[in-house]
Design a protein around this motif. Structure first.
Motif, PDB file in Angstrom:
ATOM      1  N   UNK A 140       0.815  -1.222   0.000  1.00 19.12           N
ATOM      2  CA  UNK A 140       0.000   0.000   0.000  1.00 19.12           C
ATOM      3  C   UNK A 140       0.847   1.270   0.000  1.00 19.12           C
ATOM      4  N   UNK A 141       2.162   1.147   0.132  1.00 12.93           N
ATOM      5  CA  UNK A 141       3.000   2.342   0.231  1.00 12.93           C
ATOM      6  C   UNK A 141       3.708   2.718  -1.048  1.00 12.93           C
ATOM      7  N   UNK A 142       3.407   2.019  -2.166  1.00 19.02           N
ATOM      8  CA  UNK A 142       4.087   2.316  -3.425  1.00 19.02           C
ATOM      9  C   UNK A 142       3.079   2.431  -4.570  1.00 19.02           C
ATOM     10  N   UNK A 143       3.409   3.298  -5.531  1.00 20.26           N
ATOM     11  CA  UNK A 143       2.603   3.438  -6.754  1.00 20.26           C
ATOM     12  C   UNK A 143       3.542   3.658  -7.928  1.00 20.26           C
ATOM     13  N   UNK A 144       3.025   3.430  -9.129  1.00 17.26           N
ATOM     14  CA  UNK A 144       3.725   3.857 -10.336  1.00 17.26           C
ATOM     15  C   UNK A 144       2.903   4.967 -10.985  1.00 17.26           C
ATOM     16  N   UNK A 171     -11.445  10.665  -1.074  1.00 17.57           N
ATOM     17  CA  UNK A 171     -12.509  11.221  -0.227  1.00 17.57           C
ATOM     18  C   UNK A 171     -12.556  10.642   1.179  1.00 17.57           C
ATOM     19  N   UNK A 172     -12.143   9.381   1.339  1.00 14.18           N
ATOM     20  CA  UNK A 172     -12.256   8.739   2.651  1.00 14.18           C
ATOM     21  C   UNK A 172     -10.968   8.753   3.466  1.00 14.18           C
ATOM     22  N   UNK A 173      -9.830   8.887   2.802  1.00 11.81           N
ATOM     23  CA  UNK A 173      -8.567   8.869   3.556  1.00 11.81           C
ATOM     24  C   UNK A 173      -7.447   9.485   2.725  1.00 11.81           C
ATOM     25  N   UNK A 174      -6.274   9.514   3.328  1.00  8.24           N
ATOM     26  CA  UNK A 174      -5.116  10.161   2.715  1.00  8.24           C
ATOM     27  C   UNK A 174      -3.876   9.323   2.999  1.00  8.24           C
ATOM     28  N   UNK A 175      -3.045   9.080   1.960  1.00  7.31           N
ATOM     29  CA  UNK A 175      -1.826   8.278   2.134  1.00  7.31           C
ATOM     30  C   UNK A 175      -0.612   9.011   1.576  1.00  7.31           C
ATOM     31  N   UNK A 176       0.510   8.796   2.213  1.00  9.73           N
ATOM     32  CA  UNK A 176       1.800   9.193   1.652  1.00  9.73           C
ATOM     33  C   UNK A 176       2.414   7.947   1.033  1.00  9.73           C
ATOM     34  N   UNK A 177       2.746   8.021  -0.245  1.00  2.00           N
ATOM     35  CA  UNK A 177       3.267   6.847  -0.947  1.00  2.00           C
ATOM     36  C   UNK A 177       4.555   7.217  -1.674  1.00  2.00           C
ATOM     37  N   UNK A 226      -4.362  -2.434  -3.374  1.00  2.00           N
ATOM     38  CA  UNK A 226      -5.429  -1.520  -3.801  1.00  2.00           C
ATOM     39  C   UNK A 226      -6.769  -1.974  -3.206  1.00  2.00           C
ATOM     40  N   UNK A 227      -7.067  -3.272  -3.310  1.00  2.00           N
ATOM     41  CA  UNK A 227      -8.336  -3.798  -2.790  1.00  2.00           C
ATOM     42  C   UNK A 227      -8.376  -3.718  -1.267  1.00  2.00           C
ATOM     43  N   UNK A 228      -7.217  -3.875  -0.622  1.00  2.00           N
ATOM     44  CA  UNK A 228      -7.154  -3.748   0.835  1.00  2.00           C
ATOM     45  C   UNK A 228      -7.542  -2.338   1.273  1.00  2.00           C
TER      46      UNK A 228
END
Length: 834
Positions: A139-143, A165-171, A196-198
């Motif tokens: 959950x901490x990485x994206x491309x 809308x529901x939350x905020x992440x630093x990735x 992503x599904x998690x």
């Protein structure tokens, strides 16, 4: 037959012999038809761009699977099915992306979204190609897509903030990829599918590919038979359904643009009719000679209609070519804004045939009356050496025009005094508007006789004898003067009415928002797009120093007695929900009961009456379509712009299904706003606004809408300007001998230019003044009957009206530049000899 062929030859030679006349007449046809052709092509191009994107997205998808719950158990069963190769979760989350300092990346015309990532061997459809870095993990990485990374300066290893809308992440950005379908300036993120599904829950849809040896049709049948809780369709069928839905949605755009094209063509119609009237008047001797040589009335009439048909076909065909150029320019602008539309210009049979047929028919209809007048020319007219008389008396058309004006105005006024549905009354006002416009067109020659010379005297006073001569000239042919001015009248009337509606909307919105919102500040997400205020906004505001009270206004899938605040269909019934006593944040004008409530619901007066609700009585409450008990009506209030129809207290509505609309804040201290702005900075998308700011944003949206309408109406005004140029130029040709005589008796070129310019200014101001009066009257009638939807006080845009009246004078000056220059160059001796 031979006579008809001879007349056709005469018509063709006449067209080629007067190239200036031909060009001026063609211009009005070209402008009207180019907009209509461009409308068809633009929507075709939009549709083909979307179709290509949809086709690419589903090109290798064998089946799309839907169901009530596509949970992990279902996904595992499908993945283990021997007839299925791969299963992918199909889900897109709209997000806002910011750098590590919480500064959002502005995607302008694009969007930012987060999708699940699958490696190439597990991908259903065309896989994304990682061009730098590595695939995301957890959950901490994206491309990030490579084009957006280059635009926004995002590099592998950077930390970014993703706001949902529901939350905020630093990735962390683990890599850059090239998507299978380019999406302009869109910022695309992909996260490892299980992660992503998690974070975002079960997907809305699954896409699957068939195992080797299984056809897509067999796979669809197999899923539908084996899994009764699921519904499968082929990827090809899904792509077609989406494309059809897009095409249906684009029809509105097409109708909207075509409506303005028809307005432009309508304005052009008067110019075409005016042009043919002048040409017929100038060719009186020619027609009389033809009659003397044996041509019948019918042959003369048909010859003029034949000329009109040729001009209509040529002008419309050129209009189609101009439409292609118009679409190419629009596409170039959109490409520059990061919204590519593909290579298609949207050419189709309808985009070519409809404008050509419509333009030709309109041109022929416009020329019909002048053609009949041409046929009525007597052979004896060939002996005239003076200009033909101004035409038949104005008495009959003036009486009819005045009657239509009275009927139209009376109908509009009556609608403002009547009770009834807004739609029906608006339709009746529309009928009245049509009667007023037609009536004014018929009566305007007589009106111009009393107004235009007076205007001419006022305008020409500083110019002495030249000004008096211009004033005299303007009344010599009232039909021509009125028809020329009418094109501008129609354009100005539309601009005035729409400007009045816009000014009233802005004034009404500002007044009601400022009076309805009593909170010190409003916190909300983006006012455009489909992105709500983040769920934690209310808690962040409550923890801010100086804040004493917080109210959260949300939207949830809830109904009372089967009714909801917003009803978009059986599956889309949404209601407003408050988590606290709303009376300290929103001003309710209570008709009955009290706004101080922490359970139950409130309803507007008309909504309660429509459903037969009474204060103190309870009604069935349903959440997400499921009954959850009963809820009491605590009060009834007058409609306002913040809460539509009804609002429910939140204890009865689960927090999980609520989407935050806005948060109201009361507090103390001069630094309250600064404290709030600092607190919500990490939420990235939240804006801190006062009631005045909130109203200002609403006004800005109205201004954007008006700018589009004004831009489209500008075409009608431009055509009207060209109509004045057209009339003046043909008038110069017609009055060549007269102008030559003036030059011979000592009138200077400068004075000739001044005379023609003053005539043009008088015509333009008469047209604009008439348009303003008609626009104000019709605008008032429409706004008055819209009082039931919140437009209470009519606001007149005086600044716009002054600009248009001053601008009309400038229009006259600009329109006269070329005709006056041509008139000034008239050789005196040649003109007198002619």
């Amino acid at each position: 037959m031979a006579a008809n062929n001879t007349m056709r030859k005469v018509s063709l030679r006449n067209i080629m012999a007067h190239k200036l006349r031909l060009a001026l007449t063609l211009l009005a046809v070209v402008l009207g038809t180019s907009f209509i052709a461009g409308s068809f092509m633009f929507t075709n191009s939009l549709s083909s761009t979307f179709d290509a994107a949809v086709s690419n997205a589903f090109s290798d998808v064998d089946a799309a699977v839907n169901g009530d719950s596509l949970n992990e158990e279902i996904r595992t069963q499908l993945a283990q099915d021997s007839e299925i190769a791969n299963v992918n979760a199909e889900s897109t989350q709209t997000v806002v992306v910011a750098n590590k300092d919480a500064e959002a990346f502005q995607t302008r015309g694009g969007s930012a979204s987060l999708n699940p990532y699958y490696p190439a061997e597990e991908m259903v459809g065309k896989p994304a190609e990682i061009v730098e870095g590595a695939a995301p993990q957890g959950t901490g990485e994206v491309i990030v897509n490579d084009s957006a990374a280059e635009k926004f300066g995002i590099n592998v290893g950077d930390e970014i903030i993703v706001v949902h809308p529901d939350h905020r992440e630093s990735v962390t950005v683990s890599g850059l990829f090239k998507p299978s379908v380019e999406q302009g300036e869109a910022l695309l993120l992909e996260m490892d599918a299980p992660a992503f599904i998690e974070l975002y829950g079960n997907p809305e849809q699954l896409v699957v590919s068939a195992a080797e040896g299984v056809s897509p049709e067999e796979l669809v049948d197999h899923i539908n038979v084996t899994y009764p809780t699921l519904s499968a369709e082929s990827g090809e069928k899904v792509a077609k359904q989406i494309s059809d839905a897009i095409s249906s949605a684009l029809k509105f755009v097409n109708y909207f643009l075509i409506a303005f094209g028809l307005i432009a063509l309508l304005v052009g119609t008067f110019i075409i009719a005016n042009t043919f009237s002048m040409i017929v008047a100038q060719r009186t001797k020619e027609f009389a000679l033809l009659r003397a040589l044996g041509a019948s009335r019918g042959q003369i009439t048909r010859s003029v209609v034949f000329e009109a048909a040729i001009i209509g076909v040529i002008g419309s065909a050129v209009g189609v070519v101009a439409g292609i150029g118009l679409v190419a320019i629009i596409k170039a602008v959109l490409n520059g804004q990061g919204m590519p539309m593909g290579s298609s210009l949207g050419l189709s049979t309808s985009a070519v045939v409809v404008p050509i047929v419509l333009g030709t028919v309109v041109t022929v209809i416009s020329a019909w009356a002048p053609a009949r007048r041409a046929g009525a020319v007597k052979p004896v007219e060939a002996m005239r050496t003076t200009e033909q008389a101004a035409g038949s008396p104005l008495k009959v058309r003036t009486i009819i025009g005045v009657l239509l004006l009275a009927v139209g105005a009376g109908l509009a006024v009556a609608c403002t005094l009547m009770d009834g549905s807004t739609g029906r009354l608006a339709s009746l006002v529309g009928v009245g508007a049509l009667a007023v416009i037609v009536g004014f067109f018929l009566a305007s020659p007589a009106l111009s006789l009393g107004i235009v010379p007076g205007l001419g005297r006022v305008i020409g006073a500083p110019f002495g004898a030249v000004g008096k001569l211009a004033s005299t000239n303007s009344r010599r042919n009232p039909r021509r003067t009125a028809t020329t001015a009418f094109a501008l009248t129609l354009g100005v009337a539309l601009v005035t009415a729409i400007g009045m509606l816009g000014a009233t909307m802005k004034s009404s919105v500002a007044d009601t928002l400022e009076s309805n919102i009593t909170a010190d500040y409003i916190l909300s997400g983006p006012t455009s797009g489909n992105f709500p205020t983040p769920a934690q906004t209310a808690q962040v505001a409550a923890d801010t120093p100086g804040v004493t009270e917080v109210l959260q206004l949300s939207i949830a899938s809830a109904t009372v007695d089967g009714a909801s605040s917003m009803d978009y269909g059986p599956e889309l019934q949404k209601s407003y929900v408050v988590d606290n006593n709303p009376s300290s944040m929103i001003s309710f004008d209570m008709a009955e009961g009290s706004a101080d409530f922490d359970e139950g619901f409130l309803a507007t007066t008309d909504f309660a009456a429509a459903h037969g609700w009474k204060v103190g009585q309870s009604y069935p409450l349903a959440v997400d379509g499921q009954p959850v008990g009963e809820i009491e009506l605590k009060g009834i209030f007058a409609p306002n712009r913040i809460v539509e129809n009804m609002v429910i207290a939140s204890p009865q509505i689960p927090a999980g299904i609520q989407t935050v609309y806005m948060v109201g804040v009361n507090g103390t201290g001069d630094d309250l706003r600064e404290n709030l702005e600092n607190s919500v900075k990490d939420l990235v998308v939240v804006q801190v606004m006062s009631s005045e700011d909130f109203a200002g944003e609403a006004a800005a949206m109205i201004n954007q809408m008006l700018a589009i309408l004004y831009g489209l109406l500008a075409l009608a005004v431009i055509i009207a300007i060209l109509g004045i140029v057209n009339t003046l130029t043909l008038g110069v040709i017609e009055r060549r001998q007269e102008i030559g005589m003036l030059r011979a008796v000592g009138t200077q070129r400068r004075q000739i230019r001044t005379m023609i310019t003053l005539e043009a200014v008088g015509i333009a101001i008469f047209g604009a003044l008439s348009g303003v009066i008609i626009g104000l009257g019709l605008g008032w009638a429409f706004i008055d009957i819209l009082g039931g939807v919140g437009l209470d006080t009519v606001t007149v845009p005086w600044d716009l009206i002054v600009i248009m009246l001053l601008g009309s004078g400038l229009v006259g000056i600009v329109a006269a530049l070329w005709p006056s220059h041509r008139a000034a160059k008239t050789p005196p001796l040649e003109a007198i000899a002619a």
